[in-house]
Design an enzyme around this catalytic site. Structure first.
Site, PDB file in Angstrom:
ATOM      1  N   ASP A 181      -1.260  -1.799 -13.156  1.00  0.00           N
ATOM      2  CA  ASP A 181      -2.253  -0.917 -13.779  1.00  0.00           C
ATOM      3  C   ASP A 181      -2.092   0.513 -13.266  1.00  0.00           C
ATOM      4  OD1 ASP A 181      -3.349  -3.227 -14.974  1.00  0.00           O
ATOM      5  OD2 ASP A 181      -5.390  -2.450 -14.792  1.00  0.00           O
ATOM      6  N   ASP A 206       0.838  -1.205   0.000  1.00  0.00           N
ATOM      7  CA  ASP A 206       0.000   0.000   0.000  1.00  0.00           C
ATOM      8  C   ASP A 206       0.874   1.255   0.000  1.00  0.00           C
ATOM      9  OD1 ASP A 206       0.834  -0.751   2.525  1.00  0.00           O
ATOM     10  OD2 ASP A 206      -1.067  -0.344   3.534  1.00  0.00           O
TER      11      ASP A 206
HETATM   12 MG    MG Z   1      -5.198  -6.462 -14.859  1.00  0.00          MG
END
Ligand code: MG
Ligand code: NAI
Length: 326
Positions: free
Chosen positions: A227, A199
Site C-alpha cells: 500500500d 521498517d
Molecule cells: Mg491491504
C-alpha cells in the site's frame, strides 16, 4: 479449452471496476465462461453471512476467480477466498506508468507476500478487560513454498535475485524462521538474496525505489508495504494483485470498496483490468495479457483518466478507451 471464471464484484466500487474488467475480457473473445457469484457487506445484510458457501465452493473448484472488493466484511470474505484457492503467495506489482503523476515515477517493483499465516492466521484473543493477544504463526513449510515461488519468479522474469524484508532482529523466532527458510531455499537454487529490515525498507523505497525489484515479505509487511508503494505510483487505483495457489488463482485489485467514491462511477478500473491481465497470463494467455497491459498503459499515458489521477473521466470512459486500444 474453455476456462471457467468466477466473478465476484463484492461491495462499493467492486461493483464498478469488476464489470469493467469483465467487459475487457469479453472483448478478447477467448473461450471463457463467466459465473457471477456474490459476497460482501450487502450479502451479509441480506442473508446473515458475508461469504455464501456457494461462492466459496465456486472459487475452490474453478481455475480462476476475479474479485472486486468487500467493505467491512473484507476479512470474512477475502481471507477465506484466499484459503479456497490455497493461495500461498500474493503477487503485488507496483509500477509507475508513463503519464501518471506518480510521487516516484521510477518505481517498478513486485512484492511477493506470504499469504497464509503471520499475524493474519486468526489467532486473536481477548483475555480480560485490559488484555488482548495475537499469536503470530510462521512455518518453515509456508516460507519455503513462498521461496520456491520467488526463485521461479526471478528466474522466469530475468531478475538478478530478490530482497527478503523481515524484522528478525526483534521477532527472532518467527521472522528468524521466515528469513532462514527463504534464504536457504534460495541458496540451494543458486538465487541471490539480500536482506532488508522491513521498517528500513519503508524509508529506502520512498527515497529510491530503483534499489528494489522483487521483495519477498511476511503477510502483514507485504500488505502494508505494498500500500505504501501504491502511494509512490499514483494511488491504490493502480495496484493489481494475484493470489496464486497450486491449482488455481484469485485475482483482485489491492484496493478496497472505497465508500468515499462508490456509486459515482469514477473509480479507476486500471488495477482490476491489470489484475485480469495477470489472470490471463496465469491461464497461459500471455499474448492477450500483454495486449491488455499495453492498452491500459497507452490509456494511462494519453487519457482519459479518472479523478484519482487528476482527470475527469468516468470508469466507463476509461474502460471504453482501453477496449478501443485493443
Ligand atoms: Mg491491504
Ligand atoms: P480503499 O482502498 O477502499 O480506499 C482508500 C482510498 O483510496 C480512498 O480514498 C479511495 O477512494 C481510494 N481508492 C481506492 N481504490 C480506488 C480506485 N480504484 N479508484 C480511485 N480511488 C480509489 O481502503 P479503505 O478506505 O481503507 O477501506 C474501505 C473499505 O474497503 C473498508 O470497509 C475495508 O474493510 C475495505 N477493504 C477491502 C479490501 C478487499 O476487499 N480486498 C482491501 C482493503 C480495504
Amino acid at each position: 479449452m474453455t476456462h471457467e471464471i468466477v466473478v465476484i464484484p463484492g461491495d462499493g466500487i467492486g461493483q464498478e471496476v469488476t464489470p469493467a474488467a469483465v467487459r475487457v475480457l469479453e472483448f478478447l473473445d477467448l473461450a471463457f465462461e463467466f459465473h457471477e457469484a456474490d459476497a460482501g457487506d450487502h450479502v451479509l445484510a441480506e442473508t446473515g453471512e458475508a461469504l455464501p458457501e456457494e461462492t466459496y465452493e465456486l472459487a475452490a473448484s474453478t481455475d480462476a476467480t476475479l474479485f472486486g472488493a468487500a467493505g467491512e466484511t473484507a476479512a470474512d470474505v477475502i481471507l477465506p477466498l484466499r484459503t479456497a484457492v490455497d493461495s500461498f503467495v500474493n503477487v503485488r506489482p507496483a509500477t509507475a506508468y508513463p503519464g501518471v503523476d506518480a510521487l516516484r515515477p521510477e518505481t517498478d517493483l513486485v512484492f511477493l507476500r506470504e499469504n497464509t499465516e503471520g499475524v493474519y492466521s486468526g489467532h486473536e484473543d481477548r483475555l480480560s478487560d485490559d488484555l488482548s493477544t495475537l499469536t503470530r504463526v510462521v512455518t518453515s513449510s509456508a516460507s519455503e513454498r513462498l521461496a520456491e515461488f520467488a526463485c521461479e519468479f526471478v528466474e522466469d522474469g530475468g531478475y538478478d535475485g530478490f530482497h527478503v524484508a523481515h524484522k528478525a532482529n526483534v521477532m527472532r523466532e518467527t521472522d528468524g524462521r521466515f528469513r532462514d527458510s527463504v534464504v536457504s531455499v534460495a541458496e540451494e537454487r543458486g538465487v541471490e538474496t539480500e536482506e532488508v529490515l522491513m521498517d528500513a525498507f519503508a524509508t529506502h523505497v520512498c527515497l529510491d525505489p530503483t534499489q528494489f525489484d522483487v521483495v519477498v515479505c511476511p503477510n502483514l509487511a507485504g500488505d502494508v508495504l505494498s500500500d505504501l508503494a501504491a502511494g509512490l505510483v499514483g494511488g491504490l487505483g493502480m495496484l493489481p494483485s494475484a493470489n496464486i495457489g497450486p491449482d488455481r488463482g484469485l485475482f483482485e485489485p489491492v484496493h478496497g470498496s472505497a465508500p468515499d467514491i462508490a456509486g459515482e462511477g469514477v473509480a479507476n478500473p486500471a488495477a482490476t483490468i491489470v489484475s485480469a491481465a495477470m489472470m490471463l497470463e496465469y491461464l497461459g494467455h500471455d499474448d492477450e495479457g500483454q495486449r491488455i497491459r499495453d492498452a491500459v498503459e497507452a490509456v494511462l499515458e494519453d487519457g482519459p483518466r479518472t479523478p484519482d489521477l487528476g482527470g475527469d473521466a468516468s470508469t466507463e470512459d476509461v474502460t471504453d478507451a482501453v477496449i478501443e486500444r485493443l
